[in-house]
Design an enzyme around this catalytic site. Structure first.
Site, mmCIF file in Angstrom:
data_model
loop_
_atom_site.group_PDB
_atom_site.id
_atom_site.type_symbol
_atom_site.label_atom_id
_atom_site.label_comp_id
_atom_site.label_asym_id
_atom_site.label_seq_id
_atom_site.Cartn_x
_atom_site.Cartn_y
_atom_site.Cartn_z
ATOM 1 N N SER A 207 -23.027 51.717 -61.907
ATOM 2 C CA SER A 207 -22.488 51.341 -60.606
ATOM 3 C C SER A 207 -21.690 50.047 -60.689
ATOM 4 O O SER A 207 -21.995 49.169 -61.492
ATOM 5 C CB SER A 207 -23.629 51.149 -59.608
ATOM 6 O OG SER A 207 -24.275 52.369 -59.370
ATOM 7 N N LYS B 252 -35.158 51.161 -51.311
ATOM 8 C CA LYS B 252 -34.121 50.582 -50.453
ATOM 9 C C LYS B 252 -33.271 51.690 -49.823
ATOM 10 O O LYS B 252 -32.936 51.629 -48.637
ATOM 11 C CB LYS B 252 -33.240 49.644 -51.275
ATOM 12 C CG LYS B 252 -32.299 48.815 -50.413
ATOM 13 C CD LYS B 252 -31.530 47.798 -51.235
ATOM 14 C CE LYS B 252 -30.536 47.047 -50.354
ATOM 15 N NZ LYS B 252 -29.745 46.069 -51.094
ATOM 16 N N ASP B 253 -32.926 52.720 -50.622
ATOM 17 C CA ASP B 253 -32.174 53.856 -50.083
ATOM 18 C C ASP B 253 -32.969 54.557 -48.994
ATOM 19 O O ASP B 253 -32.412 54.955 -47.970
ATOM 20 C CB ASP B 253 -31.831 54.857 -51.196
ATOM 21 C CG ASP B 253 -30.610 54.420 -52.001
ATOM 22 O OD1 ASP B 253 -29.932 53.471 -51.567
ATOM 23 O OD2 ASP B 253 -30.342 55.029 -53.055
ATOM 24 N N GLU C 88 -11.034 67.227 -34.327
ATOM 25 C CA GLU C 88 -12.233 66.411 -34.283
ATOM 26 C C GLU C 88 -11.878 64.959 -34.603
ATOM 27 O O GLU C 88 -10.890 64.684 -35.280
ATOM 28 C CB GLU C 88 -13.239 66.934 -35.325
ATOM 29 C CG GLU C 88 -13.852 68.263 -34.942
ATOM 30 C CD GLU C 88 -14.970 68.087 -33.909
ATOM 31 O OE1 GLU C 88 -14.647 67.877 -32.725
ATOM 32 O OE2 GLU C 88 -16.136 68.171 -34.284
#
Lengths: 253, 490
Positions: free
Chosen positions: B220, B244-245, B288
């Site tokens: 990451s 945490k997610d 939309e």
């Protein structure tokens, strides 16, 4: 931070969705019992609203997504629902001999439509098609206030400079103001049994309540479930927040 | 993948499986100990949130498909049956309809994160490109899904969007006929959209797999944009980021379900509760909300690009070429230096003036010919221009890693980029508002202005910043930055 961003996103989006459609004057902003996260339908108003629909509106407007059995949600007992359904004559069939036949309505029947088809409806109504009312409050922006406004928004004469053709009426809230529906309600046109006021305003409020229920019959259970779901998720999120804090306690980041 | 060193597992059943297919070893490596930079902020939750939304959409979608009838005469009624008679059908449909919106919200924030912190840069270019592929597939899926209830906006949205393809020269009309399965939007359109709407999420799932795979190769990015250099910079994915997610996902779900339970129709359009009617056009056709910025770009091109317009552009470009100091054009001119002109003895500086004068002369000649002989022709009709601009806006996202060559990733160390990008984001919101308004009055020039900035950000601003934005001194490691920050606090 996260909440703020999502809120900003949601706020930025919502007016766009609301802004579309409409036309005519600003709609009245009535107070309704079904508004808000704890909102419920007023059973008395629903029953009176159904009375208005069946005695007035149903002369021209169908409600094809509703069955008589759905009326039990208005507080009617099974026997009362049966009695209501049996007032209508339904064409059924074909029978064993291949013939269509008439029979009294049953709770499982859909609301009987006033016309055989759209063309028949248009022919009788000067070329205009009375819309099906099952979803009307969801099919218009700010639906409940729109229906209430439309029913109470008739004016006796068109403003100067505006011509009305035969069979047209002037309505403050109609898109383009010209409407083919004659003012359907007026004071004293329907007799209430429960002593409620027999005024145009009361009729319009009651039938709006009924039509909102017809469009969103699941609303009460939806909101009740939603409260439980959000309560559960909030507690769960709080626990996970503490768990995360605890796990990260010794990490410098 | 084959073999490799593998630690024996204690549980005999797991060991039996793992020695034949090392799935537990892989999970442990990729989601257990996977080294993840320790300085993530909550923006890094949105990949996991998007994944949760994709799974939610697939589960609710498959269940809805069990009750839905893909037929022009029955689709609307079958949706109402789901809403009224199917057990918890209203819940399934509202979760699915609002889920689409919140999937897009999650993905837009995920993309914002990627652009703000320069996650698309070397070595994550392919990771970013796969992400844009997912975004494109999502747009196609969402568009086709919106057609399925067969309400007025479904029908007319489908008509407007499929008609776009007719702008393509030569093959356009054939493509439209193919999309429609006939000569107008009708039952064959609905059935093929249903089939594709069911298929696409699984294609998305496959590309998500590639996207995650690519992520696990490069690792990451992080808010500082500097590479993790060792153990002191990272944490194992579990339990730090799993927990945490989980927290972030729950907060997101609260907002999503708040909409689904208490304002389920706020993000939709009332007209879609009116059954499709090919004879009645809604006064104002809008897609939309998540398509509105792109819809605004589509409608911003209200003019044909003809020879005269190109000539005016040539003159303007020529003037700009002469007026711009040599150093800004260096790289372009270096390429020209190798050209025939240089062979004839012109230096790069001469070429600059020569090119400018040449462009102006040619432009003026065309304009003169127009005034004298009325000679002009359309090069790109407005409709094709709009379609090109719309698809081009997504093509810009694909090209982003190759346009932005600045060595610094994170906006924290790129004040100029940060300002330009935040304006880009605000600009996108304005585009969205323009897309929701009727294409009239001052909304048209406003859409054109904001479309211009959308493109200028990629074509003008980023290349200038490549050259001009100073390279600030970066923290030498994540850990050092963290320690410095904590010291400041004390």
């Amino acid at each position: 931070m996260l909440r703020v961003i999502l809120l900003i996103g949601a706020l930025a989006v919502s007016p766009v969705a609301h802004a579309a459609g409409g036309g005519g004057e600003k709609l009245p902003n009535e107070h309704w019992s079904f508004e808000g996260p704890f909102g419920t339908y007023d059973r008395g108003a629903l029953q009176r609203g159904y009375q208005i629909y069946s005695q007035v509106c149903s002369a021209c407007h169908s409600m094809k997504y509703l069955s008589y059995r759905n009326l039990s949600a208005l507080g009617y007992s099974p026997d009362e629902v049966k009695a209501i359904a049996s007032q209508y004559t339904i064409i059924d069939g074909p029978d064993d001999e291949g013939e269509m036949f008439e029979r009294p309505g049953k709770p499982s029947d859909r609301f009987k439509a006033p016309y055989a088809n759209d063309n028949a409806a248009k022919y009788v109504n000067n070329g205009a098609l009375p819309p099906d009312l099952s979803l009307i409050t969801k099919a218009r922006p700010n639906g409940a206030n729109y229906v209430y406004g439309l029913l109470t928004g008739y004016e006796d004469h068109a403003p100067e400079g505006e011509e009305l053709a035969t069979g047209q009426y002037w309505n403050k809230y109609m898109d383009g103001h010209k409407i083919a529906m004659a003012p359907p309600l007026a004071d004293e046109v329907v007799a209430y049994e429960d002593g409620s006021a027999t005024t145009l305003d009361q009729y319009a409020r009651d039938v709006t309540q009924f039509l909102t229920w017809a469009a969103e019959p699941e609303m009460e259970v939806r909101k009740r479930t939603g409260i439980k779901v959000l309560l559960f998720l909030s507690i769960f999120a709080f626990i996970m927040w503490r768990v995360k804090k605890k796990i990260w306690k010794n990490v410098k980041y | 993948m084959a073999g490799g060193t593998r630690e024996k597992l204690d549980n005999p059943v797991m060991e039996w499986v793992d020695s034949r297919l090392p799935i537990f070893t892989m999970m442990q490596k990729e989601y257990g100990v996977f080294p993840t930079p320790k300085n993530f902020n909550y923006f890094w939750n949105f990949g996991a949130i998007a994944m949760v939304m994709l799974v939610t959409m697939i589960i609710t979608g498959i269940t809805l498909a069990m009750h839905y009838v893909p037929h022009a005469d029955m689709a609307f009624d079958s949706v109402e049956r789901i809403m009224r008679d199917v057990n918890h059908g209203w819940l399934l449909r509202y979760l699915h309809a609002n889920g689409a919106s919140f999937f897009f919200i999650a993905v837009y924030i995920h993309m914002f994160r990627g652009m703000y912190y320069g996650s698309y840069k070397q070595p994550r270019e392919l990771l970013w490109i796969l992400g844009v592929v997912i975004f494109l597939l999502m747009m196609a899926t969402a568009f086709m899904g919106y057609v399925l209830p067969w309400g007025q906006m479904s029908f007319w949205g489908a008509t407007v969007i499929t008609n776009l393809f007719s702008a393509i020269p030569l093959v356009g009309d054939s493509i439209v006929t193919l999309l429609w399965g006939g000569f107008s939007v009708d039952n064959p359109t609905l059935t093929r959209f249903f089939a594709l709407h069911y298929l696409m999420p699984f294609v998305i799932f496959a590309v998500v797999f590639l996207h995650v795979w690519a992520l696990h190769i490069t690792g990451s990015n992080n808010p500082l944009g500097v590479d993790a250099k060792g153990k002191q910079d990272t944490l194992p994915f579990h339990p730090y980021y799993t927990m945490k997610d989980a927290f972030g996902i729950l907060v997101f779900l609260i907002i999503y379900l708040g909409y689904a339970f208490f304002a389920p129709n706020d993000l939709g359009h009332p007209d879609n509760y009116i059954p499709a009617n090919p004879l009645v056009t809604p006064s104002h056709i809008v897609p939309e909300w998540y398509f509105l910025p792109f819809y605004a770009i589509l409608r911003a091109i209200t003019f044909d690009v003809d020879l005269v317009l190109v000539a005016v552009g040539m003159v303007a470009l020529g003037v700009a070429f002469i007026a711009t100091p040599y150093k800004y054009l260096e790289s372009i001119l270096k390429m020209m230096e190798k050209s025939f002109l240089n062979f004839l003895g012109f230096s790069a500086k001469n070429i600059k003036t020569l090119k400018g004068v040449g462009l102006i002369t040619l432009g003026l000649a065309i304009l003169l010919n127009y005034f004298l002989n009325d000679f002009n022709f359309t090069i790109i009709p407005a409709k094709l221009g709009g379609v090109l601009a719309m698809f081009g806006s997504i093509a810009m996202l694909f090209a982003l890693p190759f346009i932005d060559k600045h060595p610094v990733r994170s906006s924290r160390f790129r004040p100029y980029y940060k300002a330009a990008f935040l304006i880009f984001v605000a600009n996108a919101f304005v585009l969205g508002i323009c897309g929701g308004k009727p294409a009239e009055g001052f909304w048209v020039p406003l859409s054109q202005l904001t479309t211009a900035y959308y493109y200028a950000f990629f074509i003008v601003v980023l290349p200038i910043l490549n050259k001009k934005e100073p390279v600030l001194e970066l923290p030498s490691s994540i850990n050092e930055a963290v320690l410095a920050k904590n010291k400041d606090k004390k």
